[in-house]
Design a protein around this motif. Structure first.
Motif, PDB file in Angstrom:
ATOM      1  N   GLU A  51      16.787  -3.733  -5.415  1.00  0.00           N
ATOM      2  CA  GLU A  51      16.475  -2.249  -6.034  1.00  0.00           C
ATOM      3  C   GLU A  51      15.793  -1.228  -5.153  1.00  0.00           C
ATOM      4  OE1 GLU A  51      15.740  -3.220 -10.715  1.00  0.00           O
ATOM      5  OE2 GLU A  51      14.451  -4.554  -9.316  1.00  0.00           O
ATOM      6  N   VAL A  52      15.723  -1.454  -4.021  1.00  0.00           N
ATOM      7  CA  VAL A  52      14.964  -0.702  -3.066  1.00  0.00           C
ATOM      8  C   VAL A  52      16.322   0.230  -2.171  1.00  0.00           C
ATOM      9  CG1 VAL A  52      13.631  -0.433  -1.238  1.00  0.00           C
ATOM     10  CG2 VAL A  52      12.813  -2.046  -3.073  1.00  0.00           C
ATOM     11  N   GLU A  53      15.957   1.374  -2.100  1.00  0.00           N
ATOM     12  CA  GLU A  53      17.261   2.123  -1.712  1.00  0.00           C
ATOM     13  C   GLU A  53      16.517   2.373  -0.069  1.00  0.00           C
ATOM     14  OE1 GLU A  53      20.243   4.471  -0.419  1.00  0.00           O
ATOM     15  OE2 GLU A  53      19.872   3.570  -2.512  1.00  0.00           O
ATOM     16  N   SER A  54      15.288   2.357   0.162  1.00  0.00           N
ATOM     17  CA  SER A  54      14.738   2.666   1.593  1.00  0.00           C
ATOM     18  C   SER A  54      13.395   2.511   1.540  1.00  0.00           C
ATOM     19  CB  SER A  54      15.417   4.219   2.000  1.00  0.00           C
ATOM     20  OG  SER A  54      14.833   5.247   1.433  1.00  0.00           O
ATOM     21  N   VAL A  55      12.822   2.496   2.893  1.00  0.00           N
ATOM     22  CA  VAL A  55      11.542   2.201   3.047  1.00  0.00           C
ATOM     23  C   VAL A  55      11.295   3.247   4.295  1.00  0.00           C
ATOM     24  CG1 VAL A  55       9.597   0.841   3.648  1.00  0.00           C
ATOM     25  CG2 VAL A  55      11.321  -0.086   2.408  1.00  0.00           C
ATOM     26  N   THR A  56      10.165   4.232   3.999  1.00  0.00           N
ATOM     27  CA  THR A  56       9.796   4.973   5.164  1.00  0.00           C
ATOM     28  C   THR A  56       8.673   4.699   5.278  1.00  0.00           C
ATOM     29  OG1 THR A  56       8.815   6.710   3.572  1.00  0.00           O
ATOM     30  CG2 THR A  56      11.115   6.765   3.896  1.00  0.00           C
ATOM     31  N   ASP A  57       7.857   5.504   6.283  1.00  0.00           N
ATOM     32  CA  ASP A  57       6.624   5.179   6.832  1.00  0.00           C
ATOM     33  C   ASP A  57       5.437   5.303   5.697  1.00  0.00           C
ATOM     34  OD1 ASP A  57       7.297   5.031   9.498  1.00  0.00           O
ATOM     35  OD2 ASP A  57       6.831   6.944   9.968  1.00  0.00           O
ATOM     36  N   ASP A  58       5.862   5.934   4.617  1.00  0.00           N
ATOM     37  CA  ASP A  58       4.873   6.259   3.621  1.00  0.00           C
ATOM     38  C   ASP A  58       5.451   5.819   2.287  1.00  0.00           C
ATOM     39  OD1 ASP A  58       3.166   7.671   5.326  1.00  0.00           O
ATOM     40  OD2 ASP A  58       4.455   9.321   5.125  1.00  0.00           O
ATOM     41  N   VAL A  95      11.480   3.803  -1.627  1.00  0.00           N
ATOM     42  CA  VAL A  95      12.335   4.565  -2.710  1.00  0.00           C
ATOM     43  C   VAL A  95      13.098   3.470  -3.245  1.00  0.00           C
ATOM     44  CG1 VAL A  95      13.920   6.475  -2.746  1.00  0.00           C
ATOM     45  CG2 VAL A  95      12.230   6.298  -0.895  1.00  0.00           C
ATOM     46  N   VAL A  96      13.148   3.605  -4.707  1.00  0.00           N
ATOM     47  CA  VAL A  96      14.078   3.106  -5.575  1.00  0.00           C
ATOM     48  C   VAL A  96      15.484   3.412  -5.733  1.00  0.00           C
ATOM     49  CG1 VAL A  96      14.046   1.712  -7.948  1.00  0.00           C
ATOM     50  CG2 VAL A  96      11.940   2.083  -6.650  1.00  0.00           C
ATOM     51  N   ARG A  97      16.303   2.498  -5.725  1.00  0.00           N
ATOM     52  CA  ARG A  97      17.839   3.022  -5.915  1.00  0.00           C
ATOM     53  C   ARG A  97      17.830   3.779  -7.474  1.00  0.00           C
ATOM     54  NH1 ARG A  97      21.395   0.762  -2.459  1.00  0.00           N
ATOM     55  NH2 ARG A  97      20.994  -1.102  -1.761  1.00  0.00           N
ATOM     56  N   SER A  98      18.643   4.746  -7.384  1.00  0.00           N
ATOM     57  CA  SER A  98      18.922   5.646  -8.358  1.00  0.00           C
ATOM     58  C   SER A  98      19.393   4.616  -9.712  1.00  0.00           C
ATOM     59  CB  SER A  98      19.798   6.696  -8.127  1.00  0.00           C
ATOM     60  OG  SER A  98      21.083   6.358  -7.881  1.00  0.00           O
ATOM     61  N   GLU A  99      20.401   3.667  -9.429  1.00  0.00           N
ATOM     62  CA  GLU A  99      20.767   2.842 -10.517  1.00  0.00           C
ATOM     63  C   GLU A  99      19.946   1.686 -10.887  1.00  0.00           C
ATOM     64  OE1 GLU A  99      22.686   1.580  -6.671  1.00  0.00           O
ATOM     65  OE2 GLU A  99      22.282   3.419  -7.556  1.00  0.00           O
ATOM     66  N   ALA A 100      18.950   1.584 -10.085  1.00  0.00           N
ATOM     67  CA  ALA A 100      18.006   0.129 -10.302  1.00  0.00           C
ATOM     68  C   ALA A 100      17.406   0.148 -11.476  1.00  0.00           C
ATOM     69  CB  ALA A 100      16.956   0.434  -9.295  1.00  0.00           C
ATOM     70  N   GLY A 101      17.579  -0.800 -12.431  1.00  0.00           N
ATOM     71  CA  GLY A 101      16.956  -1.106 -13.632  1.00  0.00           C
ATOM     72  C   GLY A 101      17.603  -0.344 -14.854  1.00  0.00           C
ATOM     73  N   ALA A 102      18.928   0.291 -14.383  1.00  0.00           N
ATOM     74  CA  ALA A 102      19.638   0.996 -15.365  1.00  0.00           C
ATOM     75  C   ALA A 102      20.282  -0.255 -16.234  1.00  0.00           C
ATOM     76  CB  ALA A 102      20.692   1.482 -14.906  1.00  0.00           C
ATOM     77  N   LYS A 103      20.017  -0.085 -17.491  1.00  0.00           N
ATOM     78  CA  LYS A 103      20.710  -1.164 -18.392  1.00  0.00           C
ATOM     79  C   LYS A 103      22.113  -0.547 -19.103  1.00  0.00           C
ATOM     80  CE  LYS A 103      17.207  -3.840 -17.989  1.00  0.00           C
ATOM     81  NZ  LYS A 103      17.281  -4.595 -17.003  1.00  0.00           N
ATOM     82  N   GLY A 157       0.539  -1.187   0.071  1.00  0.00           N
ATOM     83  CA  GLY A 157      -0.324   0.231  -0.014  1.00  0.00           C
ATOM     84  C   GLY A 157       0.822   1.263  -0.030  1.00  0.00           C
ATOM     85  N   LYS A 158       2.225   1.142   0.281  1.00  0.00           N
ATOM     86  CA  LYS A 158       3.011   2.353   0.066  1.00  0.00           C
ATOM     87  C   LYS A 158       3.379   3.000  -1.237  1.00  0.00           C
ATOM     88  CE  LYS A 158       5.313   1.339   4.713  1.00  0.00           C
ATOM     89  NZ  LYS A 158       6.687   1.324   5.285  1.00  0.00           N
ATOM     90  N   GLN A 159       3.579   3.826  -1.245  1.00  0.00           N
ATOM     91  CA  GLN A 159       3.995   4.637  -2.714  1.00  0.00           C
ATOM     92  C   GLN A 159       5.319   4.082  -2.973  1.00  0.00           C
ATOM     93  OE1 GLN A 159       0.977   5.864  -4.147  1.00  0.00           O
ATOM     94  NE2 GLN A 159       2.503   6.811  -5.003  1.00  0.00           N
ATOM     95  N   VAL A 160       5.483   3.786  -4.227  1.00  0.00           N
ATOM     96  CA  VAL A 160       6.827   3.654  -4.854  1.00  0.00           C
ATOM     97  C   VAL A 160       7.283   4.726  -5.572  1.00  0.00           C
ATOM     98  CG1 VAL A 160       8.181   1.958  -6.379  1.00  0.00           C
ATOM     99  CG2 VAL A 160       6.200   1.169  -5.061  1.00  0.00           C
ATOM    100  N   VAL A 161       8.410   5.266  -5.043  1.00  0.00           N
ATOM    101  CA  VAL A 161       9.004   6.539  -5.833  1.00  0.00           C
ATOM    102  C   VAL A 161      10.358   6.307  -6.408  1.00  0.00           C
ATOM    103  CG1 VAL A 161       7.453   7.976  -4.511  1.00  0.00           C
ATOM    104  CG2 VAL A 161       9.804   7.558  -3.798  1.00  0.00           C
ATOM    105  N   ALA A 162      10.858   6.889  -7.254  1.00  0.00           N
ATOM    106  CA  ALA A 162      12.214   6.614  -7.927  1.00  0.00           C
ATOM    107  C   ALA A 162      13.006   7.883  -6.895  1.00  0.00           C
ATOM    108  CB  ALA A 162      12.218   7.341  -9.446  1.00  0.00           C
ATOM    109  N   ALA A 163      14.410   7.537  -7.028  1.00  0.00           N
ATOM    110  CA  ALA A 163      15.286   8.412  -6.200  1.00  0.00           C
ATOM    111  C   ALA A 163      15.071   9.836  -6.388  1.00  0.00           C
ATOM    112  CB  ALA A 163      16.657   7.750  -6.366  1.00  0.00           C
TER     113      ALA A 163
END
Length: 81
Positions: free
Chosen positions: A63-70, A73-81, A11-17
């Motif tokens: 690929e996850v940098e961090s998880v907050t209460d809300d 946050v996805v790592r900045s290099e995640a998914g980079a090809k 249920g938390k938002q997924v956001v890019a770095a």
């Protein structure tokens, strides 16, 4: 990331770095985050994660940098090809 992502993060938002909203955590299954994408998600973000026309949008826990209460946050290099 020090703590593993769990079902409690559903249920938390997924956001890019950079803060761009990607979607919402639908499900967490053995370190795999299943994401319900925002309807207006940019094509560049879909390409970055190689999601294209996939029916199941996932992120690996690594690929996850961090998880907050809300947010997850996805790592900045995640998914980079």
């Amino acid at each position: 990331m020090s703590e593993p992502i769990t079902e409690a993060d559903q249920g938390k938002q997924v956001v890019a770095a950079d803060g761009e909203s990607i979607g919402t955590v639908m499900k967490v299954d053995a370190g795999v985050v299943h994401v319900n994408l925002d309807s207006d998600l940019s094509e560049s973000v879909k390409r970055r994660f190689d999601w294209g026309d996939a029916e199941d949008y996932t992120l690996q826990e690594t690929e996850v940098e961090s998880v907050t209460d809300d947010e997850v946050v996805v790592r900045s290099e995640a998914g980079a090809k």
